[in-house]
Design an enzyme around this catalytic site. Structure first.
Site, short mmCIF file in Angstrom:
data_model
loop_
_atom_site.label_atom_id
_atom_site.label_comp_id
_atom_site.label_asym_id
_atom_site.label_seq_id
_atom_site.Cartn_x
_atom_site.Cartn_y
_atom_site.Cartn_z
CG HIS A 26 5.77 4.43 1.08
ND1 HIS A 26 5.31 3.46 0.23
CD2 HIS A 26 5.26 4.12 2.29
CE1 HIS A 26 4.56 2.61 0.91
NE2 HIS A 26 4.53 2.99 2.17
CG HIS A 28 4.78 3.84 7.60
ND1 HIS A 28 3.46 4.20 7.58
CD2 HIS A 28 5.03 3.23 6.41
CE1 HIS A 28 2.93 3.80 6.43
NE2 HIS A 28 3.86 3.22 5.70
CG HIS A 199 -0.33 2.90 2.62
ND1 HIS A 199 -0.05 4.14 3.11
CD2 HIS A 199 0.78 2.13 2.85
CE1 HIS A 199 1.18 4.13 3.62
NE2 HIS A 199 1.70 2.93 3.47
CD GLU A 202 2.64 -3.79 0.21
OE1 GLU A 202 2.18 -3.32 1.26
OE2 GLU A 202 3.85 -4.01 0.02
CG ASP A 280 6.42 0.75 3.46
OD1 ASP A 280 5.80 1.42 4.30
OD2 ASP A 280 5.87 -0.13 2.78
CG ASP A 281 7.06 0.15 7.78
OD1 ASP A 281 6.82 1.07 8.57
OD2 ASP A 281 6.21 -0.32 6.99
ZN LIG Z 1 3.61 2.15 3.86
#
Ligand SMILES: [Zn+2]
Length: 358
Positions: A26, A28, A199, A202, A280-281
């Site tokens: 996960h 990006h 996704h 969340e 994630d980021d």
């Molecule tokens: Zn994500």
């Protein structure tokens, strides 16, 4: 919400988490840019450097992400981004990554969507080869675009199945477009044998996760943690062996949990739900996949055995080749058998040094 500190209470006697082989499923691609590269690109193009680290809403988070994307203007910029993302993954002990990415964002500026995808795959595989990181791509459609774009992207993903694209995802604002609009795209991707990894769960809760399960038939869900609000949904995730690609820092920064100690990861695992940890980021969340494991240890009191189980899930749920998965599982098992270093001598030595410098 500020970025999450990961330095609290890390026990000296625990195994080194950077040595635990893991997959980051996960992340990006653009969200994993190095802060220094962001500053360089902003300077090169005489643009303001996007301010990362504090978001009052998901809209502000997305705005920041788009500002980062706009600074990637040449094929050389893209090549640098990919190489550095792979290098940073290696520093976290990741042996496999499959970043979410949409090449149509850069077409035609950097070439056709196929050209951009080839560029990213070539750069990722080349960078990973020398440092032991396997590289695949999750082509991800956006909920904020016309769903017909997702269908076009799914056909591209299907063309590249077995040639570097391993999964098909869905990003963006969960509230923007419900999963029904993407049914055709995900059917194309599934028929091509790709892992289905949208996704959900969340920003929205049970209805979003349930409709994602019913309509998109995922193998994995990025986040999904709000399933915890409905015990029957948790049971379904466990029974259907869906992997949640959890990111603790994202859930904290975006206010899904007020205190990280309240994160539902331990409860989900105890309930039999498969979970991986991902970064994630990292640029926007100021974390890394290593920091995710450290946070699980320091703030959620997870044991080395539990962390190894998460790492095993991450590699088993990935699109890595079967023999690579088997080899990595063996290495994870070896990590759990490593002697925990007795650092009591070092601790005494450090106390002594502290005295010397007082
Ligand atoms: Zn994500």
């Amino acid at each position: 919400m500020p970025a999450l500190s990961t330095t609290r209470d890390i026990a000296l006697s625990d195994r080194t988490l950077a040595n635990l082989p893991k997959a980051d499923l996960h992340l990006h691609l653009e969200g994993a840019m190095r802060p220094g590269t962001l500053a360089d690109l902003a300077s090169t193009y005489a643009e303001p450097t996007p301010q990362v680290g504090c978001y009052r809403s998901f809209g502000e988070f997305q705005h920041c992400y788009r500002a980062v994307v706009k600074l990637i203007r040449t094929r050389s910029d893209m090549r640098r981004l990919v190489r550095e993302v792979v290098e940073d993954a290696a520093a976290s002990g990741a042996v496999w990554i499959e970043p979410h990415f949409n090449p149509t964002t850069y077409a035609p500026a950097l070439g056709s969507a196929e050209d951009v995808l080839d560029l990213v795959l070539d750069a990722g595989v080349a960078a990973g080869r020398s440092i032991g990181v396997g590289f695949g791509i999750t082509l991800s459609a956006s909920r904020n675009r016309d769903p017909r774009d997702a269908t076009v992207l799914a056909r591209l993903a299907a063309d590249y199945a077995g040639r570097g694209v391993v999964a098909f995802g869905l990003t963006g604002d969960e509230a923007a477009t419900p999963p029904e609009a993407f049914r055709e795209a995900f059917a194309i991707a599934r028929d091509a044998g790709l892992i289905i990894a949208p996704h959900a769960g969340e920003l929205l809760g049970e209805p979003s996760i349930r409709s994602t399960l019913d309509i998109l038939s995922p193998d994995r869900i990025a986040h999904g943690v709000r399933a915890v609000e409905h015990p029957a949904l948790v049971e379904r995730l466990a029974n259907e062996r869906i992997t949640l690609d959890v990111c603790l820092a994202s859930n904290y920064v975006l206010g899904v949990v007020k205190h990280i100690e309240e994160h539902p990861l331990p409860h989900l695992l105890e309930s039999g739900v498969l979970c991986s940890l991902g970064s994630d980021d990292p640029l926007l969340l100021q974390n890394s996949v290593l920091a995710e494991y450290q946070t699980a240890r320091s703030h959620l009191s997870m044991t080395d055995r539990q962390l190894a189980a998460i790492a095993s899930t991450s590699i088993q749920s990935s699109g890595a080749p079967t023999d690579f998965i088997a080899q990595t599982l063996t290495k994870i098992e070896e990590w759990t058998k490593e002697d925990v270093p007795d650092l009591s001598d070092q601790r005494l030595h450090r106390d002594h040094e502290d005295c010397d410098t007082r």
